[in-house]
Design a protein around this motif. Structure first.
Motif, PDB file in Angstrom:
ATOM      1  N   GLU A  98       0.835  -1.200   0.000  1.00 35.32           N
ATOM      2  CA  GLU A  98       0.000   0.000   0.000  1.00 35.32           C
ATOM      3  C   GLU A  98       0.872   1.253   0.000  1.00 35.32           C
ATOM      4  N   ARG A  99       1.973   1.177   0.674  1.00 36.95           N
ATOM      5  CA  ARG A  99       2.868   2.332   0.807  1.00 36.95           C
ATOM      6  C   ARG A  99       3.820   2.452  -0.374  1.00 36.95           C
ATOM      7  N   ARG A 100       4.346   1.338  -0.856  1.00 36.21           N
ATOM      8  CA  ARG A 100       5.407   1.371  -1.867  1.00 36.21           C
ATOM      9  C   ARG A 100       5.033   0.725  -3.196  1.00 36.21           C
ATOM     10  N   GLY A 101       3.902   0.030  -3.257  1.00 36.16           N
ATOM     11  CA  GLY A 101       3.606  -0.839  -4.387  1.00 36.16           C
ATOM     12  C   GLY A 101       3.582  -0.162  -5.734  1.00 36.16           C
ATOM     13  N   ASP A 102       2.927   0.970  -5.854  1.00 36.49           N
ATOM     14  CA  ASP A 102       2.825   1.626  -7.157  1.00 36.49           C
ATOM     15  C   ASP A 102       4.185   2.079  -7.666  1.00 36.49           C
ATOM     16  N   ARG A 178      -5.830  -5.517  -5.897  1.00 39.87           N
ATOM     17  CA  ARG A 178      -6.040  -4.142  -5.431  1.00 39.87           C
ATOM     18  C   ARG A 178      -6.213  -3.154  -6.570  1.00 39.87           C
ATOM     19  N   ARG A 179      -5.395  -3.255  -7.579  1.00 38.51           N
ATOM     20  CA  ARG A 179      -5.431  -2.296  -8.675  1.00 38.51           C
ATOM     21  C   ARG A 179      -6.290  -2.793  -9.843  1.00 38.51           C
ATOM     22  N   SER A 184     -10.948  -3.505  -2.073  1.00 36.20           N
ATOM     23  CA  SER A 184     -10.492  -2.703  -0.952  1.00 36.20           C
ATOM     24  C   SER A 184      -9.226  -3.317  -0.366  1.00 36.20           C
ATOM     25  N   ARG A 185      -8.555  -2.531   0.449  1.00 40.34           N
ATOM     26  CA  ARG A 185      -7.366  -3.059   1.117  1.00 40.34           C
ATOM     27  C   ARG A 185      -7.723  -4.255   1.988  1.00 40.34           C
ATOM     28  N   ALA A 186      -8.823  -4.157   2.710  1.00 38.52           N
ATOM     29  CA  ALA A 186      -9.228  -5.251   3.589  1.00 38.52           C
ATOM     30  C   ALA A 186      -9.534  -6.519   2.797  1.00 38.52           C
ATOM     31  N   ALA A 187     -10.243  -6.371   1.676  1.00 43.43           N
ATOM     32  CA  ALA A 187     -10.579  -7.536   0.859  1.00 43.43           C
ATOM     33  C   ALA A 187      -9.335  -8.135   0.227  1.00 43.43           C
ATOM     34  N   ARG A 193      -4.402 -13.621   2.355  1.00 45.28           N
ATOM     35  CA  ARG A 193      -4.240 -14.503   3.523  1.00 45.28           C
ATOM     36  C   ARG A 193      -4.861 -15.865   3.238  1.00 45.28           C
ATOM     37  N   ARG A 194      -6.049 -15.879   2.632  1.00 44.33           N
ATOM     38  CA  ARG A 194      -6.693 -17.154   2.322  1.00 44.33           C
ATOM     39  C   ARG A 194      -5.840 -17.956   1.348  1.00 44.33           C
TER      40      ARG A 194
END
Length: 206
Positions: A98-102, A178-179, A184-187, A193-194
């Motif tokens: 989320e912080r560095r990915g893009d 995500r993109r 969402s970040r949560a999803a 995780r799954r």
């Protein structure tokens, strides 16, 4: 004792200035998606003079090299989690993306055209694999929780499990969810995780 304290204070000040300069390089690069911030911009962000920047690093190329090394160290710190904690591992790696990915995706898109980009992305891939090997070491066949990642074999089921875990927690897995999917970040975190837990469940049956 006073002289020792003064020398230590000066050393701390020098180290602090150096750290501010290195962070300024990374911040400017990530904001502009450019590895060519000017010395003036770097100095202004770090609240020092251009002469101070050059006094610490000598040349602009040396500064960039030091910033890349410092960035990798910072990434290791950002990803640090208890060994064997799956939930914390996924949560931490998603927070990192989320912080560095893009910015990281931008670097990967240009790594074949610019060796400076490849100098970041290559070690970044190695860092991710080493992180996976360390964090998930207790789940790998024939591994003990205290075993070092470097002592484990890359062949056989252990190597396959490492490959699958690396994919489950990879930057491009985050990007796809995500993109590309717009989750969402949560999803995104829940799906990663799954996926990670499914890989571990499969590996534990072999």
């Amino acid at each position: 004792m006073k002289r020792t304290y003064t020398m230590r204070s000066r050393a701390d000040a020098v180290a602090g200035t150096r750290l501010r300069i290195l962070r300024a390089v990374r911040e400017l690069a990530e904001e502009s998606f450019d590895l060519d911030p000017t010395l003036e911009a770097i100095a202004a962000r770090a609240a020092v003079s251009v002469q101070t920047v050059l006094r610490h690093f000598g040349t602009r190329d040396a500064l960039l090299g030091a910033a890349i090394a410092a960035g990798l160290d910072e990434t290791r710190d950002e990803r640090r989690v208890p060994v064997g904690d799956v939930a914390a591992a996924v949560r931490t790696v998603v927070a990192h993306y989320e912080r560095r990915g893009d910015f990281m995706l931008h670097l990967i898109g240009h790594e074949r055209d610019d060796p400076r980009f490849a100098a970041i992305t290559g070690p970044g891939r190695d860092l991710h694999r080493a992180w996976v090997a360390e964090v998930f070491a207790p789940f790998r066949p024939g591994s003990a929780a205290s075993a070092s990642a470097s002592s484990e074999s890359e062949s056989g089921s252990g190597g396959e499990l490492l490959d699958l875990l690396a994919v489950a927690t990879d930057l491009f897995t985050w990007k796809l969810l995500r993109r590309d999917r717009g989750l969402s970040r949560a999803a995104t975190e829940a799906r990663m995780r799954r996926l990670t837990e499914a890989v571990l469940a499969t590996g534990s049956t072999r």
